[in-house]
Design an enzyme around this catalytic site. Sequence first.
Site, PDB file in Angstrom:
ATOM      1  N   ILE A 288       0.145   1.271   0.032  1.00  0.00           N
ATOM      2  CA  ILE A 288      -1.078   0.492  -0.032  1.00  0.00           C
ATOM      3  C   ILE A 288      -2.254   1.278   0.545  1.00  0.00           C
ATOM      4  CG2 ILE A 288      -0.871  -0.649   2.206  1.00  0.00           C
ATOM      5  CD1 ILE A 288      -1.829  -2.380  -1.077  1.00  0.00           C
ATOM      6  N   ASP A 289      -1.959   2.234   1.458  1.00  0.00           N
ATOM      7  CA  ASP A 289      -3.016   2.984   2.137  1.00  0.00           C
ATOM      8  C   ASP A 289      -3.574   4.129   1.304  1.00  0.00           C
ATOM      9  OD1 ASP A 289      -2.580   1.325   4.264  1.00  0.00           O
ATOM     10  OD2 ASP A 289      -1.460   2.781   5.460  1.00  0.00           O
ATOM     11  N   TYR A 444      -2.000  -8.733   5.097  1.00  0.00           N
ATOM     12  CA  TYR A 444      -0.867  -8.853   4.190  1.00  0.00           C
ATOM     13  C   TYR A 444      -1.234  -9.547   2.886  1.00  0.00           C
ATOM     14  CZ  TYR A 444       1.765  -7.219   8.166  1.00  0.00           C
ATOM     15  OH  TYR A 444       2.232  -6.445   9.194  1.00  0.00           O
ATOM     16  N   MET A 445      -2.399 -10.215   2.867  1.00  0.00           N
ATOM     17  CA  MET A 445      -2.831 -10.860   1.628  1.00  0.00           C
ATOM     18  C   MET A 445      -3.127  -9.833   0.542  1.00  0.00           C
ATOM     19  SD  MET A 445      -5.348 -13.830   3.100  1.00  0.00           S
ATOM     20  CE  MET A 445      -5.891 -14.229   1.432  1.00  0.00           C
TER      21      MET A 445
END
Length: 559
Positions: A288-289, A444-445
């Site tokens: 995700i990063d 976390y959304m």
Amino acid sequence: MASHIILPKEEEEAELGVAVEEDHDSPAAPGHQRQGPVAKALPFSATCVRISRDSYPNLRALRNASAMSLPDDDAAYAKLEEGDYGYLLDDVPHFTDYLSDLPTFPNPLQDHPAYSTVKQYFVNADDTVPEKVVVQKNSPRGVHFRRAGPRQRVYFESEDVKACIVTCGGLCPGLNTVIRELVCGLSHMYNVNDIFGIQNGYKGFYSSNYLPMTPKSVDDIHKRGGTVLGTSRGGHDTKKIVDNIQDRGINQVYIIGGDGTQKGAYEIYKEIRRRGLKVAVAGVPKTIDNDIAVIDKSFGFDSAVEEAQRAIDAAHVEASSAENGIGLVKLMGRYSGFIAMYATLASRDVDCCLIPESPFYLEGEGGLFEYIERRLKENNHMVIVVAEGAGQDLIAKSIAAADQIDASGNKLLLDVGLWLTHKIKDYCKNKKMEMTIKYIDPTYMIRAIPSNASDNVYCTLLAHSAIHGAMAGYSFTVGMVNGRHAYIPFHRVTSTRNKVKITDRMWARLLSSTNQPSFLSQKDIDAAREADRLASKSPVPVNTKEHGEDAKKLANGEK
């Protein structure tokens, strides 16, 4: 057969006297060994020679390979080819590196009705993708990777393929899309019927039943977030995993996960090769990063930025609706601030963006508090975006915390958003400033949502590229490099981490957009430039008298 490194024939043939290696994609006889003199018309890769890995420390090819210094274990599996004008191919492992006389088969795509109108079915045997596309007139051609895509000859017959898919690590938009397209691509393009899902990460190889998967069973999973296979951190036991792969007759392994997961995939490949198994290992990198090295971006990143912008919009509404209102948004970004940076640039409502790569300080002239006070006087409100890994050195000075790590080996971070909220409140209270602050944490959304349209397309192409490479007998990590899909050696995406370069124009664009101070001293800037210089030449830090230690810390993500 021993692992090997490739050098130009004209430089080494006289003293080595070894056989010429044919390109793996050539439609020649199985085994790809050509006897007799080499014809002039042969492609570049057929003009290279095979030499023992025992000589690798002295080879110019390895010394110059991507400007990287490889550990012995990685160098043993490196495949490097040099060509004219500074060309260097950082190739990926293939079955023929350790298995001789394997039969090949025509690619089923040549008879596929959907591909009947395609002008060129298969990628050229010598197609490569450059790591860098912006060069000077006289600069060398540089490092290249093998281009992804279908090959004319494959190393599996469709009815013999037994594939498995596993997802590991944290969630990311697009995981289900990749799973779906791996299953559908294997089935629809290569007529593969035996496809299994490994449940709950690496430990699922030896602790769970394999889940049969068909195009029908995955038909609509791309519309959901998360992963239908489940995921976990840790649980990597190489011997147990390969034992189960061998016992169940699996011959294609598709592994979706971040840099830690890709390191695990690399260890699985090494064990498979040690045992001499005909098993292809294909990694699809995920984070995700967006900090996976070499590739343009990770799948799911665009979706995450889009969702992060919604949180920023909410913070702006809250801040602008109150006197001296502040909206503070914490976004994911443990070591790299790409989500925070791109969400800030996309929003244009952000007044300050704080990321791990750019040090900042709170008090004093030019500090964050001074900027907050000035901004509130000017606009009566402001929005601050902070990446989760930013300011950890400052928090550690005020909050005693034991160093702890999660199952993947990542350091557990303190909540910079909550800490910064209290610090701002205390400052304004001491200054007797009326202020309202709203802290929004969508951490976390942003990773639990389904992927958007552009990520769905990207996931499809990654999955198909992985399938084509595995069918052709390669083991690799797949990714987009300068807009083209390529097969990348495992060690290239696990040895370093992609970071925001604060000496780059993109960060300058952000500073210009937010009008925030850089918070950097001249020493910080010099250290960042030195870190960039060292990263472009060698991952081994070289100290300078003034800024070497700072550069080393920045390069390692410590500062």
